[in-house]
Design an enzyme around this catalytic site. Structure first.
Site, PDB file in Angstrom:
ATOM      1  N   CYS A 155       0.814  -1.227   0.000  1.00 53.86           N
ATOM      2  CA  CYS A 155       0.000   0.000   0.000  1.00 53.86           C
ATOM      3  C   CYS A 155       0.844   1.273   0.000  1.00 53.86           C
ATOM      4  CB  CYS A 155      -0.933  -0.007   1.202  1.00 53.86           C
ATOM      5  SG  CYS A 155      -1.971  -1.465   1.291  1.00 53.86           S
TER       6      CYS A 155
ATOM      7  N   HIS B  17      -3.177   7.174   2.690  1.00 52.35           N
ATOM      8  CA  HIS B  17      -3.631   5.869   2.221  1.00 52.35           C
ATOM      9  C   HIS B  17      -4.991   5.567   2.855  1.00 52.35           C
ATOM     10  CE1 HIS B  17      -3.968   1.737   1.318  1.00 52.35           C
ATOM     11  NE2 HIS B  17      -3.619   1.296   2.506  1.00 52.35           N
TER      12      HIS B  17
ATOM     13  N   ASN C 229     -10.087  -0.329   0.481  1.00 50.36           N
ATOM     14  CA  ASN C 229      -8.628  -0.195   0.398  1.00 50.36           C
ATOM     15  C   ASN C 229      -8.145  -0.787  -0.926  1.00 50.36           C
ATOM     16  OD1 ASN C 229      -5.863  -0.491   0.631  1.00 50.36           O
ATOM     17  ND2 ASN C 229      -5.896  -1.253   2.729  1.00 50.36           N
TER      18      ASN C 229
HETATM   19  N1  COA Z   1     -17.796  -8.784  10.446  1.00 51.61           N
HETATM   20  C1  COA Z   1     -18.210  -9.024  11.688  1.00 51.61           C
HETATM   21  N2  COA Z   1     -17.373  -9.352  12.684  1.00 51.61           N
HETATM   22  C2  COA Z   1     -16.060  -9.417  12.392  1.00 51.61           C
HETATM   23  C3  COA Z   1     -15.561  -9.177  11.098  1.00 51.61           C
HETATM   24  C4  COA Z   1     -16.495  -8.846  10.109  1.00 51.61           C
HETATM   25  N3  COA Z   1     -16.131  -8.574   8.846  1.00 51.61           N
HETATM   26  N4  COA Z   1     -14.220  -9.301  11.114  1.00 51.61           N
HETATM   27  C5  COA Z   1     -13.880  -9.628  12.364  1.00 51.61           C
HETATM   28  N5  COA Z   1     -14.994  -9.697  13.145  1.00 51.61           N
HETATM   29  C6  COA Z   1     -15.094 -10.031  14.556  1.00 51.61           C
HETATM   30  C7  COA Z   1     -13.886 -10.751  15.092  1.00 51.61           C
HETATM   31  O1  COA Z   1     -13.977 -12.147  14.819  1.00 51.61           O
HETATM   32  C8  COA Z   1     -13.960 -10.436  16.553  1.00 51.61           C
HETATM   33  O2  COA Z   1     -14.911 -11.280  17.158  1.00 51.61           O
HETATM   34  P1  COA Z   1     -14.636 -11.910  18.631  1.00 51.61           P
HETATM   35  O3  COA Z   1     -14.541 -10.701  19.529  1.00 51.61           O
HETATM   36  O4  COA Z   1     -15.843 -12.737  18.841  1.00 51.61           O
HETATM   37  O5  COA Z   1     -13.358 -12.636  18.494  1.00 51.61           O
HETATM   38  C9  COA Z   1     -14.545  -9.017  16.591  1.00 51.61           C
HETATM   39  O6  COA Z   1     -15.142  -8.819  15.309  1.00 51.61           O
HETATM   40  C10 COA Z   1     -13.504  -7.950  16.812  1.00 51.61           C
HETATM   41  O7  COA Z   1     -12.401  -8.210  15.962  1.00 51.61           O
HETATM   42  P2  COA Z   1     -11.126  -7.289  15.962  1.00 51.61           P
HETATM   43  O8  COA Z   1     -10.119  -7.858  15.033  1.00 51.61           O
HETATM   44  O9  COA Z   1     -10.717  -7.022  17.383  1.00 51.61           O
HETATM   45  O10 COA Z   1     -11.761  -5.942  15.373  1.00 51.61           O
HETATM   46  P3  COA Z   1     -11.098  -4.545  15.180  1.00 51.61           P
HETATM   47  O11 COA Z   1     -11.878  -3.530  15.879  1.00 51.61           O
HETATM   48  O12 COA Z   1      -9.624  -4.606  15.427  1.00 51.61           O
HETATM   49  O13 COA Z   1     -11.323  -4.296  13.626  1.00 51.61           O
HETATM   50  C11 COA Z   1     -10.104  -4.378  11.583  1.00 51.61           C
HETATM   51  C12 COA Z   1     -10.738  -5.191  12.692  1.00 51.61           C
HETATM   52  C13 COA Z   1      -9.469  -5.349  10.597  1.00 51.61           C
HETATM   53  C14 COA Z   1     -11.202  -3.599  10.889  1.00 51.61           C
HETATM   54  C15 COA Z   1      -9.054  -3.398  12.184  1.00 51.61           C
HETATM   55  O14 COA Z   1      -8.185  -4.097  13.035  1.00 51.61           O
HETATM   56  C16 COA Z   1      -8.255  -2.729  11.127  1.00 51.61           C
HETATM   57  O15 COA Z   1      -8.780  -1.993  10.315  1.00 51.61           O
HETATM   58  N6  COA Z   1      -6.911  -2.908  11.107  1.00 51.61           N
HETATM   59  C17 COA Z   1      -6.061  -2.325  10.123  1.00 51.61           C
HETATM   60  C18 COA Z   1      -6.204  -3.174   8.882  1.00 51.61           C
HETATM   61  C19 COA Z   1      -5.697  -2.484   7.651  1.00 51.61           C
HETATM   62  O16 COA Z   1      -6.069  -1.385   7.387  1.00 51.61           O
HETATM   63  N7  COA Z   1      -4.876  -3.200   6.894  1.00 51.61           N
HETATM   64  C20 COA Z   1      -4.352  -2.736   5.678  1.00 51.61           C
HETATM   65  C21 COA Z   1      -3.261  -1.781   5.963  1.00 51.61           C
HETATM   66  S1  COA Z   1      -2.486  -1.305   4.505  1.00 51.61           S
END
Ligand code: COA
Length: 322
Positions: free
Chosen positions: A112, A249, A279
């Protein structure tokens, strides 16, 4: 000092759209969760379009807007990690498509962060006097790289391409860049697959798709993006208040909001379009630049910061004037 000035922008996104309700038919998720955690509502997904095709379309639009003849382009840099072919590289395909017969070209992969690193490289080529006219493209088919059964990643990404054409300007406005990598943190975000659709992956091969420690990547972005922006501001002697737009980004609305907060800067100077495109990796920054440009949001002399972050881990930024 000779620096590169943007003289044309272009973008292309495939017409096929999948909204969050469409995603909920594939995996256990829902519109509310995706919007609240990411800000994403829709993503454009390539059907027949390849990464090179999208790159070429974005490039054509940038060249057309600039009024510069394709023969004048010296260099084409395509930032991508999802090209359908390793060779010929996407940059050579773009060269063919736009008729830039005098250009050299190559692809670069920094996930990215790729477009911003390509932009910085283009500025370096121009400042060194090696090139006068450089086309920088970010293009991705992320839909080929994701596991469509993994709800933690498949909801985040989309496909598309953006391009900018830079032209050397004598006595141009100064350009300030910074870039970093941290290979030790590479396992936080990995991806191996290039041709997912051609493979019939067994369960054990699923590691080929994008894998991510979402929270680790989130924390990395929220810490490192403000740091690199502050590094650039310090180098340049420009204050955050003087920056018209911070074009980051487009990975997650919450990341962008956290960066704005850390920089104590109003969120209105952090434009976003991730609601529509999700993204698109190396393509997010040039697609947003092109949208803003075509809406008439840029004026001569405005100060802009672009910043990218992603797998590697990598992060980079650039301060330049419109
Ligand atoms: N829909 C519903 N629930 C979901 C889900 C989805 N698409 N994806 C994950 N969950 C669930 C998980 O399983 C977890 O459940 P649990 O508590 O029962 O285990 C819960 O939601 C919370 O998951 P978590 O990973 O803690 O959520 P988060 O608040 O960290 O959000 C992201 C997840 C991926 C959105 C966030 O971490 C993020 O955006 N990170 C950066 C990722 C990114 O931008 N990457 C590219 C960079 S270039």
């Amino acid at each position: 000092m000779i620096t590169g000035k943007i003289c044309g922008t272009g973008s292309y996104v495939p017409p096929h759209v999948m909204d969050n309700d469409d995603m909920a038919k594939l995996v256990d998720t829902n519109d509310e969760w995706i919007r609240e955690r990411t800000g994403i509502a829709r993503r454009h997904v390539a059907k027949e379009e390849t990464t090179s095709y999208m790159a070429g379309q974005a490039a054509l639009r940038a060249v057309e807007q600039s009024g510069i003849a394709p023969e004048e382009i010296d260099m084409i840099l395509v930032a991508t990690s999802s090209s359908e072919t390793i060779y010929p590289c996407a940059a050579c395909e773009v060269q063919r498509m736009i008729g830039a017969v005098n250009a050299a070209g190559y692809d670069l992969n920094a996930a990215c962060t790729g477009f911003v690193l390509g932009f910085n490289a283009a500025q370096a080529y121009i400042s060194a006097g090696m090139c006068r006219t450089v086309l920088v493209v970010g293009a991705e088919s992320m839909s080929h790289m994701i596991d469509w059964t993994d709800r933690s990643t498949c909801i985040l990404f989309g496909d598309g391409a953006g391009a900018v054409l830079l032209r050397a300007e004598e006595d141009g406005a100064p350009v300030w860049t910074a870039a970093h990598s941290d290979g030790k943190k590479g396992p936080a975000l990995t991806g191996l697959s290039r041709h997912r659709r051609d493979w019939n992956l067994e369960e054990e091969d699923k590691e080929a798709y994008i894998h991510m420690d979402g929270q680790a990547v989130f924390k990395f972005a929220v810490r490192k993006v403000p740091e690199i922006i502050e590094e650039i501001l310090e180098k340049s002697g420009v204050s955050a208040d003087e920056i018209d737009y911070f074009i980051l980004h487009q990975a997650n609305r919450r990341i962008i909001e956290a960066v704005a907060k850390r920089l104590k800067t109003d969120i209105s100077r952090f434009p976003m379009n991730l609601e529509e495109y999700a993204n698109t990796s190396a393509a997010t920054v040039p697609i947003l630049l092109d949208e803003m440009n075509r809406k008439g949001m840029f004026h001569e002399g405005q100060k802009l910061i672009v910043a990218g972050f992603g797998a590697g881990l990598t992060w980079a930024g650039c301060l330049f004037e419109w």
